[in-house]
Write a protein that holds these residues in place. Structure first.
Motif, PDB file in Angstrom:
ATOM      1  N   SER A   1       0.831  -1.207   0.000  1.00 55.82           N
ATOM      2  CA  SER A   1       0.000   0.000   0.000  1.00 55.82           C
ATOM      3  C   SER A   1       0.867   1.258   0.000  1.00 55.82           C
ATOM      4  N   THR A   2       1.890   1.255   0.816  1.00 52.64           N
ATOM      5  CA  THR A   2       2.805   2.402   0.865  1.00 52.64           C
ATOM      6  C   THR A   2       3.517   2.587  -0.469  1.00 52.64           C
ATOM      7  N   TYR A   3       3.994   1.503  -1.044  1.00 51.18           N
ATOM      8  CA  TYR A   3       4.682   1.570  -2.336  1.00 51.18           C
ATOM      9  C   TYR A   3       3.746   2.104  -3.415  1.00 51.18           C
ATOM     10  N   LEU A   4       2.537   1.578  -3.492  1.00 49.05           N
ATOM     11  CA  LEU A   4       1.597   2.023  -4.517  1.00 49.05           C
ATOM     12  C   LEU A   4       1.180   3.473  -4.301  1.00 49.05           C
TER      13      LEU A   4
ATOM     14  N   VAL B   1       3.980   5.450  -5.765  1.00 46.08           N
ATOM     15  CA  VAL B   1       4.010   5.316  -7.217  1.00 46.08           C
ATOM     16  C   VAL B   1       2.931   6.178  -7.845  1.00 46.08           C
ATOM     17  N   MET B   2       1.773   6.258  -7.196  1.00 46.81           N
ATOM     18  CA  MET B   2       0.677   7.062  -7.759  1.00 46.81           C
ATOM     19  C   MET B   2       0.944   8.555  -7.642  1.00 46.81           C
ATOM     20  N   PHE B   3       1.493   8.999  -6.525  1.00 47.12           N
ATOM     21  CA  PHE B   3       1.607  10.429  -6.291  1.00 47.12           C
ATOM     22  C   PHE B   3       2.999  10.998  -6.592  1.00 47.12           C
ATOM     23  N   VAL B   4       3.999  10.173  -6.750  1.00 50.14           N
ATOM     24  CA  VAL B   4       5.332  10.649  -7.121  1.00 50.14           C
ATOM     25  C   VAL B   4       5.850   9.735  -8.241  1.00 50.14           C
TER      26      VAL B   4
END
Length: 89
Positions: A76-79, A82-85
């Protein structure tokens, strides 16, 4: 038969070289470090899961649920990043 004696300075020099090797490898390979930290963190999470279920689960099931929860939080943290940066990836 001759016995070799190793002085304290030789032991400390070898220990320092070994620690230096580990430190340089850590900087290049982070996956083993992350796995080690996850397992150490699971030492805290698994007993909490085991206690929260009222001991209806076995210890191995509690460990598995703890690892599953850590994996879900990590993904969840990784995604999220990835979505916001996306420029970094």
């Amino acid at each position: 038969m001759k016995r070799r004696t190793i002085s304290l300075s030789q032991i400390s020099a070898r220990t320092f070289e070994f620690a230096l090797d580990i430190w340089t490898e850590w900087r290049r390979q982070k996956l083993p470090l992350y796995l080690f930290l996850a397992i150490c963190f699971n030492l805290v999470v698994a007993p909490l899961v085991y206690a929260a279920t009222g001991e209806t689960l076995e210890r191995t099931q509690a460990w598995a649920l703890g690892l599953l929860g850590l994996t879900a939080v990590g993904l969840s943290t990784y995604l999220f990043f990835v979505m916001f940066v996306p420029e970094k990836f």
